[in-house]
Write an enzyme that holds these catalytic residues in place. Structure first.
Site, PDB file in Angstrom:
ATOM      1  N   ASP A   1       0.983  -1.215  -0.204  1.00 37.93           N
ATOM      2  CA  ASP A   1      -0.086   0.144  -0.114  1.00 37.93           C
ATOM      3  C   ASP A   1       0.751   1.049   0.077  1.00 37.93           C
ATOM      4  O   ASP A   1       1.352   1.674   0.979  1.00 37.93           O
ATOM      5  CB  ASP A   1      -0.800  -0.033   1.186  1.00 37.93           C
ATOM      6  CG  ASP A   1      -1.846   1.149   1.339  1.00 37.93           C
ATOM      7  OD1 ASP A   1      -1.770   2.150   0.476  1.00 37.93           O
ATOM      8  OD2 ASP A   1      -2.759   1.111   2.122  1.00 37.93           O
TER       9      ASP A   1
ATOM     10  N   GLU B   1       1.348   2.794  13.139  1.00 39.38           N
ATOM     11  CA  GLU B   1       0.347   2.937  12.056  1.00 39.38           C
ATOM     12  C   GLU B   1      -0.583   1.950  12.614  1.00 39.38           C
ATOM     13  O   GLU B   1      -0.833   0.780  12.622  1.00 39.38           O
ATOM     14  CB  GLU B   1       0.687   2.011  10.715  1.00 39.38           C
ATOM     15  CG  GLU B   1       0.032   2.115   9.670  1.00 39.38           C
ATOM     16  CD  GLU B   1      -0.966   1.225   9.387  1.00 39.38           C
ATOM     17  OE1 GLU B   1      -2.287   1.234  10.419  1.00 39.38           O
ATOM     18  OE2 GLU B   1      -0.885   0.219   8.685  1.00 39.38           O
TER      19      GLU B   1
ATOM     20  N   GLU C   1     -10.511  -3.037  14.910  1.00 43.52           N
ATOM     21  CA  GLU C   1      -9.194  -3.667  15.300  1.00 43.52           C
ATOM     22  C   GLU C   1      -8.080  -2.791  15.182  1.00 43.52           C
ATOM     23  O   GLU C   1      -6.946  -3.050  14.665  1.00 43.52           O
ATOM     24  CB  GLU C   1      -9.040  -4.871  14.135  1.00 43.52           C
ATOM     25  CG  GLU C   1     -10.076  -6.007  14.520  1.00 43.52           C
ATOM     26  CD  GLU C   1      -9.506  -7.294  13.300  1.00 43.52           C
ATOM     27  OE1 GLU C   1      -8.828  -7.067  12.718  1.00 43.52           O
ATOM     28  OE2 GLU C   1     -10.216  -8.265  13.982  1.00 43.52           O
TER      29      GLU C   1
ATOM     30  N   HIS D   1      -5.367   0.316   1.241  1.00 42.66           N
ATOM     31  CA  HIS D   1      -5.823  -1.138   1.831  1.00 42.66           C
ATOM     32  C   HIS D   1      -6.946  -1.049   2.803  1.00 42.66           C
ATOM     33  O   HIS D   1      -7.781  -2.053   2.784  1.00 42.66           O
ATOM     34  CB  HIS D   1      -4.660  -2.105   2.336  1.00 42.66           C
ATOM     35  CG  HIS D   1      -4.348  -1.703   3.832  1.00 42.66           C
ATOM     36  ND1 HIS D   1      -3.416  -0.625   4.070  1.00 42.66           N
ATOM     37  CD2 HIS D   1      -4.666  -2.348   4.893  1.00 42.66           C
ATOM     38  CE1 HIS D   1      -3.353  -0.540   5.349  1.00 42.66           C
ATOM     39  NE2 HIS D   1      -4.150  -1.599   5.986  1.00 42.66           N
TER      40      HIS D   1
END
Length: 398
Positions: free
Chosen positions: A96, A189, A198, A338
């Site tokens: 990505d 990240e 999540e 993504h």
């Protein structure tokens, strides 16, 4: 949480005028040019991306779970961490380029932030961000990774000759002890689908409160969640109405469950019917964990006569401590990532005319049994010339 079985991850940018809210902001791209955009960032892609990388493919993540020494008493959180033990999910994230090149550019083009500083990389994965920080002149980087990928990260650091600068620590942030009392920078990240599904935000906040110096820097330091509305008759029919007649049998009882499950997918910008609305901005350097639970009002104004089948949520991420504001958007009019977008189908098909408004609110909260899951409630109403509706819908991201 659903996904479309087959979709292109390529999106084209547009220079079309959009009526979006918020102050004007500017991000720096990979060629040192500036692209003006509104805070919704639903227009041109705002991320720094090398043109040579534009054809990199992004496949679906392989989240097959690895067993852990034959243990059978794992919680859902344990399975979450084990899913990151497989290289496939890391391959998708590394490929990505919107995500990875933005972080690389933030670090390499703002070396003044990193030189001679101690950095903590939360959820380091393969260690790519730690390697970037080491190359930018960090005094030392502590890369913390809970999954078995930590073992690979150690090898990667050694293979690249950076063991004297990068230390990989295997374990949960909440359970490990760093060799230092404080760090100057926390980088992570941490974002998930819909920003909060999540995600590792609470882990980042825990690390911030425990180890970051008083004038320290959190990267990224700002995240914003947005909502818009789309026409999506064809795919809603394929996903939802499909259950009405399955090889001649009525399976419509499944429709309710299908409606409650948000869909992660890339939305074509031509499907967008309304403006976008800023739901929530989070200042990662100051917020507390409870701030990730919220109720936010919205007003979506139709920009043309059309039908509306779904709401679409997406997020922007900003690095405000750089020389020039940098960041990226996961919106439908920006280059695909993504994270894609999150589609929430409506029970009603709304017939809306240009200028009419859908007014409502969205409530977001972590699931009580598993805080990594997200519960969403949307209240909305439309009082238009062709359609009058008022409804409450519930969604569960699992």
């Amino acid at each position: 949480m659903g996904r479309r079985k087959s979709t292109s991850t390529t999106q084209t940018s547009t220079n079309s005028s959009n009526k979006f809210e918020g102050a004007n902001i500017r991000f720096q791209d990979a060629d040192d040019k500036e692209i003006a955009s509104n805070s919704s960032n639903l227009d041109d892609s705002i991320v720094a991306v090398d043109k040579a990388s534009e054809d990199v493919s992004m496949g679906e993540p392989d989240v097959s779970f690895f067993g852990c020494d034959g243990e059978d008493d794992k919680t859902s959180a344990d399975y979450y961490f084990d899913s990151y033990s497989h290289f496939g999910i890391h391959e998708e994230m590394l490929k990505d380029v919107v995500r990875t090149k933005t972080y690389q550019n933030v670090i390499y083009r703002n070396k003044f932030l990193f030189q001679n500083k101690v950095v903590l990389d939360v959820g380091a994965g393969t260690g790519i961000l730690s390697l970037f920080c080491a190359k930018a002149g960090a005094a030392h980087v502590y890369a913390v990774e809970c999954s078995h990928m930590a073992d690979m990260a150690k090898q990667i650091v050694e293979t690249n000759g950076l063991s004297d600068v990068v230390t990989v620590l295997k374990g949960k942030i909440e359970e490990i002890e760093l060799p230092v009392a404080k760090v100057d920078i926390i980088i992570s990240e941490w974002m998930g689908y819909f920003l909060l599904f999540e995600n590792m935000l609470n882990t980042v906040l825990y690390a911030r409160d425990k180890w970051l110096v008083d004038d320290g820097v959190v990267l990224p330091d700002e995240a914003s969640l947005y909502l818009t509305a789309i026409e999506d008759a064809e795919y809603k029919d394929d996903k939802i109405e499909f259950w009405n007649n399955v090889y001649g049998f009525d399976m419509s009882c499944i429709k309710k469950q299908a409606m409650m499950e948000p869909l992660v997918d890339t939305v074509d910008q031509k499907q967008i019917v309304t403006n976008c609305h800023l739901l929530k901005t989070m200042d990662i350097s100051k917020m507390v964990p409870g701030d990730a639970s919220f109720t936010a009002p919205f007003k979506l104004i139709a920009e043309r006569d059309d039908y509306i089948h779904a709401f679409v949520a997406y997020f922007d991420v900003s690095f405000t401590k750089c020389h020039k504001l940098m960041g990226f958007s996961t919106g439908p009019r920006s280059r695909a990532t993504h994270w894609k977008q999150t589609v929430l189908y409506l029970e009603d098909v709304l017939t809306i005319c240009e200028g009419e408004a859908i007014i409502g609110s969205m409530t977001v909260a972590p699931n009580k049994k598993n805080p990594r899951d997200v519960d969403i409630m949307v209240k909305y109403s439309l009082s238009g010339r062709r359609c009058v509706v008022s409804r409450v819908q519930f969604y569960k991201m699992r």
